[in-house]
Design an enzyme around this catalytic site. Sequence first.
Site, PDB file in Angstrom:
ATOM      1  N   GLU A  96       0.842  -1.206   0.000  1.00 33.35           N
ATOM      2  CA  GLU A  96       0.000   0.000   0.000  1.00 33.35           C
ATOM      3  C   GLU A  96       0.873   1.251   0.000  1.00 33.35           C
ATOM      4  OE1 GLU A  96      -2.413   1.500  -0.877  1.00 33.35           O
ATOM      5  OE2 GLU A  96      -4.075   1.367   0.519  1.00 33.35           O
ATOM      6  N   ASP A  97       0.371   2.305  -0.618  1.00 36.67           N
ATOM      7  CA  ASP A  97       1.129   3.566  -0.629  1.00 36.67           C
ATOM      8  C   ASP A  97       1.034   4.291   0.708  1.00 36.67           C
ATOM      9  OD1 ASP A  97      -1.594   4.119  -0.964  1.00 36.67           O
ATOM     10  OD2 ASP A  97      -1.321   5.483  -2.662  1.00 36.67           O
ATOM     11  N   ASP A 100      -4.269   5.839   5.930  1.00 41.55           N
ATOM     12  CA  ASP A 100      -4.822   7.047   6.539  1.00 41.55           C
ATOM     13  C   ASP A 100      -5.787   6.588   7.643  1.00 41.55           C
ATOM     14  OD1 ASP A 100      -5.566   9.688   6.920  1.00 41.55           O
ATOM     15  OD2 ASP A 100      -6.838   9.795   5.153  1.00 41.55           O
ATOM     16  N   PHE A 149      -1.469  16.298   3.526  1.00 41.19           N
ATOM     17  CA  PHE A 149      -1.815  15.672   2.254  1.00 41.19           C
ATOM     18  C   PHE A 149      -0.570  15.640   1.377  1.00 41.19           C
ATOM     19  CE2 PHE A 149      -3.465  15.184  -2.011  1.00 41.19           C
ATOM     20  CZ  PHE A 149      -4.325  14.115  -1.812  1.00 41.19           C
ATOM     21  N   ARG A 162       2.016  11.835  -9.747  1.00 41.89           N
ATOM     22  CA  ARG A 162       2.389  10.468  -9.381  1.00 41.89           C
ATOM     23  C   ARG A 162       3.843  10.127  -9.726  1.00 41.89           C
ATOM     24  NH1 ARG A 162      -2.194   7.526  -7.781  1.00 41.89           N
ATOM     25  NH2 ARG A 162      -4.118   7.955  -8.899  1.00 41.89           N
TER      26      ARG A 162
HETATM   27  P1  IMP Z   1      -7.683   5.102   4.092  1.00 43.45           P
HETATM   28  O1  IMP Z   1      -8.637   4.140   3.518  1.00 43.45           O
HETATM   29  O2  IMP Z   1      -8.397   6.228   4.827  1.00 43.45           O
HETATM   30  O3  IMP Z   1      -6.612   4.480   4.957  1.00 43.45           O
HETATM   31  O4  IMP Z   1      -6.982   5.872   2.892  1.00 43.45           O
HETATM   32  C1  IMP Z   1      -6.014   5.261   2.152  1.00 43.45           C
HETATM   33  C2  IMP Z   1      -6.042   5.770   0.720  1.00 43.45           C
HETATM   34  O5  IMP Z   1      -6.357   7.163   0.649  1.00 43.45           O
HETATM   35  C3  IMP Z   1      -4.664   5.634   0.107  1.00 43.45           C
HETATM   36  O6  IMP Z   1      -4.529   4.421  -0.575  1.00 43.45           O
HETATM   37  C4  IMP Z   1      -4.596   6.829  -0.819  1.00 43.45           C
HETATM   38  O7  IMP Z   1      -5.097   6.490  -2.099  1.00 43.45           O
HETATM   39  C5  IMP Z   1      -5.500   7.861  -0.224  1.00 43.45           C
HETATM   40  N1  IMP Z   1      -4.746   8.873   0.544  1.00 43.45           N
HETATM   41  C6  IMP Z   1      -4.742   9.040   1.882  1.00 43.45           C
HETATM   42  N2  IMP Z   1      -3.952  10.066   2.254  1.00 43.45           N
HETATM   43  C7  IMP Z   1      -3.432  10.556   1.112  1.00 43.45           C
HETATM   44  C8  IMP Z   1      -2.512  11.633   0.830  1.00 43.45           C
HETATM   45  O8  IMP Z   1      -1.998  12.349   1.703  1.00 43.45           O
HETATM   46  N3  IMP Z   1      -2.201  11.834  -0.476  1.00 43.45           N
HETATM   47  C9  IMP Z   1      -2.720  11.078  -1.492  1.00 43.45           C
HETATM   48  N4  IMP Z   1      -3.582  10.056  -1.269  1.00 43.45           N
HETATM   49  C10 IMP Z   1      -3.936   9.804   0.014  1.00 43.45           C
HETATM   50 MG    MG Z   2      -4.439   4.537  -2.866  1.00 38.89          MG
END
Ligand code: IMP
Ligand code: MG
Length: 172
Positions: A96-97, A100, A149, A162
């Site tokens: 995973e990148d 959050d 962000f 990207r």
């Molecule tokens: P989660 O489901 O809330 O954990 O969010 C995870 C997904 O939200 C990641 O795979 C990203 O695609 C996107 N995301 C969360 N924070 C960022 C950020 O700071 N920049 C870009 N994408 C983000």
């Molecule tokens: Mg993502």
Amino acid sequence: MEDLKVLIDEQTLQEKIGEVAKEIMKDYEGKDITFICILKGSALFTVDLAKKIKNNVRLEFIRVSSYGEGTVSSGKVTMKLDLQDSIEGEDVIIIEDIIDTGRTLSYLRDYLKDKKPASLKICTLLDKKERREFDIEPDYTAFVIPDKFVVGYGLDDKENYRNLPFVGYFDV
Ligand code: IMP
Ligand code: MG
């Protein structure tokens, strides 16, 4: 135009990814590994990490979306591109990148567990730990970052940035 600041530079990224690769090689000695790359954000990280690992690494891809176009989670995870091959009996690591709230990974972990891998771990490039709402603890984390962000190295803002070789943020 806002000012794009570097949060993690290219060299720091690559060195840390090398360390994560070593950790994984130690844990998976003598085993094949299946990486599940979560498109699109994890594409660059998956490739660089895989290149640093000496085990045989299989690559699978999945695409989910929880953010839509905005920067605030919509609260719903939808499958946009499903696995193309079976992962049954394989040692799987989700790549995973960024984590959050943890919503995306808690959905994916349950979804992939049902596919009966021999083992299932989570590796993330970035972790915004303080934002967590779901019970997700990654097995491998390259960097814990503050609640900003971020873009670059796979991460986008409306599909832009990207291809940056570093992780940056907009100083507003
Ligand atoms: P989660 O489901 O809330 O954990 O969010 C995870 C997904 O939200 C990641 O795979 C990203 O695609 C996107 N995301 C969360 N924070 C960022 C950020 O700071 N920049 C870009 N994408 C983000
Ligand atoms: Mg993502």
